[in-house]
Design a protein around this motif. Sequence first.
Motif, short mmCIF file in Angstrom:
data_model
loop_
_atom_site.label_atom_id
_atom_site.label_comp_id
_atom_site.label_asym_id
_atom_site.label_seq_id
_atom_site.Cartn_x
_atom_site.Cartn_y
_atom_site.Cartn_z
N ALA A 101 0.82 -1.21 0.00
CA ALA A 101 0.00 0.00 0.00
C ALA A 101 0.85 1.27 0.00
O ALA A 101 0.59 2.20 -0.77
CB ALA A 101 -0.94 0.00 1.21
N LEU A 102 1.89 1.32 0.84
CA LEU A 102 2.70 2.54 0.91
C LEU A 102 3.47 2.78 -0.38
O LEU A 102 3.47 3.92 -0.88
CB LEU A 102 3.64 2.44 2.11
CG LEU A 102 4.21 3.76 2.65
CD1 LEU A 102 3.10 4.73 3.01
CD2 LEU A 102 5.09 3.48 3.88
N PRO A 103 4.09 1.78 -1.00
CA PRO A 103 4.73 2.04 -2.30
C PRO A 103 3.75 2.50 -3.36
O PRO A 103 4.10 3.36 -4.19
CB PRO A 103 5.34 0.68 -2.66
CG PRO A 103 5.61 0.02 -1.35
CD PRO A 103 4.44 0.43 -0.49
N ALA A 104 2.54 1.96 -3.38
CA ALA A 104 1.54 2.40 -4.36
C ALA A 104 1.18 3.86 -4.14
O ALA A 104 1.01 4.64 -5.10
CB ALA A 104 0.30 1.52 -4.29
N LEU A 105 1.04 4.26 -2.88
CA LEU A 105 0.74 5.66 -2.57
C LEU A 105 1.89 6.56 -2.99
O LEU A 105 1.69 7.62 -3.60
CB LEU A 105 0.47 5.81 -1.08
CG LEU A 105 0.16 7.23 -0.61
CD1 LEU A 105 -1.21 7.68 -1.13
CD2 LEU A 105 0.19 7.31 0.92
N PHE A 106 3.12 6.15 -2.69
CA PHE A 106 4.27 6.96 -3.07
C PHE A 106 4.40 7.06 -4.59
O PHE A 106 4.79 8.12 -5.11
CB PHE A 106 5.54 6.37 -2.46
CG PHE A 106 5.67 6.58 -0.98
CD1 PHE A 106 4.83 7.43 -0.30
CD2 PHE A 106 6.66 5.91 -0.25
CE1 PHE A 106 4.95 7.63 1.08
CE2 PHE A 106 6.80 6.11 1.12
CZ PHE A 106 5.94 6.97 1.79
N ASP A 107 4.09 6.01 -5.30
CA ASP A 107 4.10 6.08 -6.76
C ASP A 107 3.12 7.14 -7.25
O ASP A 107 3.43 7.95 -8.13
CB ASP A 107 3.72 4.73 -7.37
CG ASP A 107 4.88 3.74 -7.35
OD1 ASP A 107 6.02 4.15 -7.09
OD2 ASP A 107 4.62 2.54 -7.62
N ALA A 108 1.92 7.13 -6.68
CA ALA A 108 0.88 8.07 -7.10
C ALA A 108 1.26 9.51 -6.82
O ALA A 108 0.92 10.42 -7.59
CB ALA A 108 -0.44 7.72 -6.42
N GLU A 110 4.40 10.71 -6.47
CA GLU A 110 5.75 11.03 -6.94
C GLU A 110 6.71 11.27 -5.79
O GLU A 110 7.48 12.23 -5.77
CB GLU A 110 5.72 12.25 -7.87
CG GLU A 110 4.86 12.05 -9.12
CD GLU A 110 4.87 13.26 -10.03
OE1 GLU A 110 5.92 13.52 -10.63
OE2 GLU A 110 3.82 13.93 -10.11
N ILE A 111 6.68 10.37 -4.83
CA ILE A 111 7.58 10.39 -3.68
C ILE A 111 8.58 9.26 -3.83
O ILE A 111 8.20 8.12 -4.08
CB ILE A 111 6.79 10.23 -2.37
CG1 ILE A 111 5.86 11.42 -2.15
CG2 ILE A 111 7.73 10.05 -1.18
CD1 ILE A 111 4.89 11.24 -0.99
N GLY A 112 9.86 9.58 -3.69
CA GLY A 112 10.88 8.54 -3.77
C GLY A 112 12.12 9.02 -4.50
O GLY A 112 12.16 10.14 -5.03
#
Length: 276
Positions: A101-108, A110-112
């Motif tokens: 869930a957290l990687p999907a949110l960060f993808d959306a 543009e965090i990373g």
Amino acid sequence: MTGGARVGDDRVTIPFDGRRIDIEIAWVRPEHAHRTDRPLVVFLHEGLGSVSMWRDYPRMLCEAGDLRGLVLSRYGYGRSTPRPHDEKWGADFMHRQAREALPALFDALEIGPGRRHGKPWLLGHSDGGSIALIHAASFPDAVAGLIVLAPHIVVEDISVRSIAETRRAYLETDLRTRLARYHDDVDSAFWGWNDIWLDPAFRQWDLRPLLPAIACPVLAVQGEDDAYGTMAQIEGIHRYAPRASLLKLARCGHSPHRDQPARLTEAAVDFITTHT
């Protein structure tokens, strides 16, 4: 933005568990969101928390350190998609939040690394602290640093006793009514958390094997009067995570950001500044 995610003013729709769910978000000091030269702190709430239950603390910290902030409600909490009442979470529920869930949110959003908002700092409380640890261990190059408040790395007897008492309070006092102010479906939020923590199978849950993989700096914080965990939790982090520092707070229970906000803010800002 990937995987069919959609971003609104206060919701992000992401793929999770073969479906699409809405995650409630709130930017702290949104007028400074464009200042990508400043660290971004992502706030991960406790087992019964939400965006609104952080109250003013995210803004207090971000103003003190001239930081950017993002607060979210996990699946099942706050104004995010509720957990269906017949859906039982397994002992890996925090791992799934940290790794899916957290990687999907960060993808959306543009965090990373190499993205608009860069590597985030994760500030997690209780279950949110455990999720931060799992995420950093699973993606060691993706996180700038961690600040974990009263995190869990193993299941202690004191935790189980206090969570059982919280169950009694939910059934017999006005706790349900008070929590309902913060969650669209309070029973979804409460029973998803309470049922798995009191499941005998959850007693084997253990994050210690993951901790050596955490490459970023970690500040682990525990109150001396915490009813949900002992100092063994953060001392275990210090033992196994290569770059961990400890902060033990007197006159402090399970919520350092409520019980000792000034002391925590001073330590957190200093830690972020030192490692930025």
